[in-house]
Motif scaffolding. Structure first.
Motif, PDB file in Angstrom:
ATOM      1  N   ARG A  65      -4.540   1.992  -3.447  1.00 44.65           N
ATOM      2  CA  ARG A  65      -5.858   1.967  -3.477  1.00 44.65           C
ATOM      3  C   ARG A  65      -6.152   0.521  -3.808  1.00 44.65           C
ATOM      4  O   ARG A  65      -5.425  -0.322  -4.658  1.00 44.65           O
ATOM      5  CB  ARG A  65      -6.230   2.891  -4.782  1.00 44.65           C
ATOM      6  CG  ARG A  65      -5.939   4.267  -4.537  1.00 44.65           C
ATOM      7  CD  ARG A  65      -6.497   5.262  -5.933  1.00 44.65           C
ATOM      8  NE  ARG A  65      -5.564   4.659  -7.169  1.00 44.65           N
ATOM      9  CZ  ARG A  65      -5.257   5.208  -8.143  1.00 44.65           C
ATOM     10  NH1 ARG A  65      -6.554   6.216  -8.319  1.00 44.65           N
ATOM     11  NH2 ARG A  65      -4.539   4.812  -9.035  1.00 44.65           N
ATOM     12  N   ARG A  66      -7.302   0.110  -3.677  1.00 43.27           N
ATOM     13  CA  ARG A  66      -7.736  -1.255  -3.950  1.00 43.27           C
ATOM     14  C   ARG A  66      -8.371  -1.003  -5.204  1.00 43.27           C
ATOM     15  O   ARG A  66      -9.191  -0.191  -5.480  1.00 43.27           O
ATOM     16  CB  ARG A  66      -8.861  -1.671  -2.868  1.00 43.27           C
ATOM     17  CG  ARG A  66      -9.431  -3.174  -2.969  1.00 43.27           C
ATOM     18  CD  ARG A  66     -10.087  -3.585  -1.790  1.00 43.27           C
ATOM     19  NE  ARG A  66      -9.208  -3.695  -0.679  1.00 43.27           N
ATOM     20  CZ  ARG A  66      -9.606  -4.432   0.248  1.00 43.27           C
ATOM     21  NH1 ARG A  66     -10.311  -5.245   0.087  1.00 43.27           N
ATOM     22  NH2 ARG A  66      -8.761  -4.373   1.284  1.00 43.27           N
ATOM     23  N   VAL A  67      -8.114  -2.069  -6.077  1.00 42.63           N
ATOM     24  CA  VAL A  67      -8.686  -2.136  -7.521  1.00 42.63           C
ATOM     25  C   VAL A  67      -9.501  -3.324  -7.655  1.00 42.63           C
ATOM     26  O   VAL A  67      -8.975  -4.423  -7.374  1.00 42.63           O
ATOM     27  CB  VAL A  67      -7.386  -2.162  -8.345  1.00 42.63           C
ATOM     28  CG1 VAL A  67      -7.920  -2.040  -9.766  1.00 42.63           C
ATOM     29  CG2 VAL A  67      -6.454  -0.716  -8.022  1.00 42.63           C
ATOM     30  N   TYR A  68     -10.505  -3.103  -8.241  1.00 45.12           N
ATOM     31  CA  TYR A  68     -11.498  -4.152  -8.458  1.00 45.12           C
ATOM     32  C   TYR A  68     -11.602  -4.335 -10.130  1.00 45.12           C
ATOM     33  O   TYR A  68     -11.856  -3.435 -10.889  1.00 45.12           O
ATOM     34  CB  TYR A  68     -12.724  -3.994  -7.961  1.00 45.12           C
ATOM     35  CG  TYR A  68     -12.851  -3.901  -6.638  1.00 45.12           C
ATOM     36  CD1 TYR A  68     -13.212  -5.160  -5.780  1.00 45.12           C
ATOM     37  CD2 TYR A  68     -12.838  -2.609  -5.919  1.00 45.12           C
ATOM     38  CE1 TYR A  68     -12.999  -5.157  -4.479  1.00 45.12           C
ATOM     39  CE2 TYR A  68     -12.724  -2.516  -4.411  1.00 45.12           C
ATOM     40  CZ  TYR A  68     -12.973  -3.702  -3.837  1.00 45.12           C
ATOM     41  OH  TYR A  68     -12.883  -3.819  -2.207  1.00 45.12           O
ATOM     42  N   GLU A  69     -11.009  -5.525 -10.792  1.00 41.52           N
ATOM     43  CA  GLU A  69     -11.242  -5.506 -12.168  1.00 41.52           C
ATOM     44  C   GLU A  69     -12.187  -6.878 -12.510  1.00 41.52           C
ATOM     45  O   GLU A  69     -12.224  -7.704 -11.807  1.00 41.52           O
ATOM     46  CB  GLU A  69     -10.006  -6.075 -12.813  1.00 41.52           C
ATOM     47  CG  GLU A  69      -8.934  -4.596 -12.630  1.00 41.52           C
ATOM     48  CD  GLU A  69      -7.561  -4.959 -13.335  1.00 41.52           C
ATOM     49  OE1 GLU A  69      -6.961  -3.963 -13.659  1.00 41.52           O
ATOM     50  OE2 GLU A  69      -6.976  -6.278 -13.396  1.00 41.52           O
ATOM     51  N   THR A  70     -12.769  -6.616 -13.734  1.00 41.84           N
ATOM     52  CA  THR A  70     -13.725  -7.773 -14.291  1.00 41.84           C
ATOM     53  C   THR A  70     -13.045  -8.070 -15.695  1.00 41.84           C
ATOM     54  O   THR A  70     -12.999  -7.220 -16.378  1.00 41.84           O
ATOM     55  CB  THR A  70     -15.039  -7.284 -14.143  1.00 41.84           C
ATOM     56  OG1 THR A  70     -15.289  -6.663 -13.182  1.00 41.84           O
ATOM     57  CG2 THR A  70     -15.907  -8.427 -14.749  1.00 41.84           C
ATOM     58  N   TYR A  71     -12.864  -9.607 -15.819  1.00 41.08           N
ATOM     59  CA  TYR A  71     -12.291  -9.949 -17.186  1.00 41.08           C
ATOM     60  C   TYR A  71     -13.637 -10.935 -17.632  1.00 41.08           C
ATOM     61  O   TYR A  71     -14.438 -11.462 -16.941  1.00 41.08           O
ATOM     62  CB  TYR A  71     -11.441 -10.664 -16.780  1.00 41.08           C
ATOM     63  CG  TYR A  71      -9.969 -10.188 -16.517  1.00 41.08           C
ATOM     64  CD1 TYR A  71      -9.063  -9.571 -17.320  1.00 41.08           C
ATOM     65  CD2 TYR A  71      -9.672  -9.849 -14.953  1.00 41.08           C
ATOM     66  CE1 TYR A  71      -8.032  -9.117 -16.839  1.00 41.08           C
ATOM     67  CE2 TYR A  71      -8.859  -9.137 -14.538  1.00 41.08           C
ATOM     68  CZ  TYR A  71      -7.822  -8.658 -15.373  1.00 41.08           C
ATOM     69  OH  TYR A  71      -6.721  -7.901 -15.288  1.00 41.08           O
ATOM     70  N   VAL A  82     -12.822  -6.012 -18.912  1.00 44.05           N
ATOM     71  CA  VAL A  82     -13.730  -5.113 -19.454  1.00 44.05           C
ATOM     72  C   VAL A  82     -14.255  -4.164 -18.379  1.00 44.05           C
ATOM     73  O   VAL A  82     -15.107  -2.989 -18.738  1.00 44.05           O
ATOM     74  CB  VAL A  82     -14.974  -5.964 -19.563  1.00 44.05           C
ATOM     75  CG1 VAL A  82     -14.928  -6.860 -20.771  1.00 44.05           C
ATOM     76  CG2 VAL A  82     -15.341  -6.989 -18.270  1.00 44.05           C
ATOM     77  N   ASN A  83     -13.639  -4.024 -17.200  1.00 50.54           N
ATOM     78  CA  ASN A  83     -14.058  -3.134 -16.088  1.00 50.54           C
ATOM     79  C   ASN A  83     -13.030  -2.966 -15.127  1.00 50.54           C
ATOM     80  O   ASN A  83     -12.460  -3.927 -14.824  1.00 50.54           O
ATOM     81  CB  ASN A  83     -15.511  -3.474 -15.362  1.00 50.54           C
ATOM     82  CG  ASN A  83     -15.845  -2.501 -14.298  1.00 50.54           C
ATOM     83  OD1 ASN A  83     -15.319  -1.556 -14.227  1.00 50.54           O
ATOM     84  ND2 ASN A  83     -17.193  -2.595 -14.049  1.00 50.54           N
ATOM     85  N   ARG A  84     -12.751  -1.800 -14.565  1.00 51.58           N
ATOM     86  CA  ARG A  84     -11.978  -1.488 -13.614  1.00 51.58           C
ATOM     87  C   ARG A  84     -12.628  -0.321 -12.570  1.00 51.58           C
ATOM     88  O   ARG A  84     -13.119   0.555 -13.032  1.00 51.58           O
ATOM     89  CB  ARG A  84     -10.602  -0.973 -14.055  1.00 51.58           C
ATOM     90  CG  ARG A  84      -9.552  -0.842 -12.995  1.00 51.58           C
ATOM     91  CD  ARG A  84      -8.136  -0.268 -13.240  1.00 51.58           C
ATOM     92  NE  ARG A  84      -7.565  -1.066 -14.365  1.00 51.58           N
ATOM     93  CZ  ARG A  84      -7.053  -1.054 -15.301  1.00 51.58           C
ATOM     94  NH1 ARG A  84      -7.063   0.253 -15.983  1.00 51.58           N
ATOM     95  NH2 ARG A  84      -6.793  -1.915 -16.121  1.00 51.58           N
ATOM     96  N   ARG A  85     -12.489  -0.620 -11.286  1.00 52.51           N
ATOM     97  CA  ARG A  85     -12.925   0.196 -10.435  1.00 52.51           C
ATOM     98  C   ARG A  85     -11.907   0.462  -9.299  1.00 52.51           C
ATOM     99  O   ARG A  85     -11.202  -0.457  -8.850  1.00 52.51           O
ATOM    100  CB  ARG A  85     -14.281  -0.168  -9.443  1.00 52.51           C
ATOM    101  CG  ARG A  85     -15.436  -0.264 -10.449  1.00 52.51           C
ATOM    102  CD  ARG A  85     -16.696  -0.731  -9.492  1.00 52.51           C
ATOM    103  NE  ARG A  85     -16.075  -2.081  -8.944  1.00 52.51           N
ATOM    104  CZ  ARG A  85     -16.923  -2.379  -7.708  1.00 52.51           C
ATOM    105  NH1 ARG A  85     -17.647  -1.404  -7.145  1.00 52.51           N
ATOM    106  NH2 ARG A  85     -16.492  -3.348  -6.900  1.00 52.51           N
TER     107      ARG A  85
END
Length: 95
Positions: A65-71, A82-85
């Protein structure tokens, strides 16, 4: 016929939905393999970026799966996750 049209509308609405899962913000969001902070904070500090800046990161997890994270950059120059999709269906991906 009066039950068929609402079912068709519902089907059309659901078919337009994007197949993602959002974990969202949580004070207990833990890094996973592939995360920038997995295994600790990175050795290099982000000295030029202002405190509170957002750092995006994307990778493919062990399930494909492709994972998008925000720091977010903290005052001590560490990174806070702070966020993971997740993008669940890479076959239908735009990229």
């Amino acid at each position: 016929m009066k039950h068929v049209l609402p079912a068709l509308y519902a089907l059309l609405l659901l078919s337009g939905c994007e197949a993602t899962t959002t974990v969202g913000y949580s004070p207990y969001l833990e890094p996973i393999p592939g995360s920038i902070t997995y295994g600790g904070q990175p050795r290099t500090r982000l000295t030029k970026a202002p405190v509170g800046s957002i750092v995006p990161h994307q990778f493919i997890d062990q399930y494909g799966r492709r994972v998008y994270e925000t720091y977010v950059i903290e005052p001590d120059r560490s990174l806070r996750l702070v966020n993971r999709r997740y993008r669940d269906f890479p076959l239908f991906d735009d990229d």
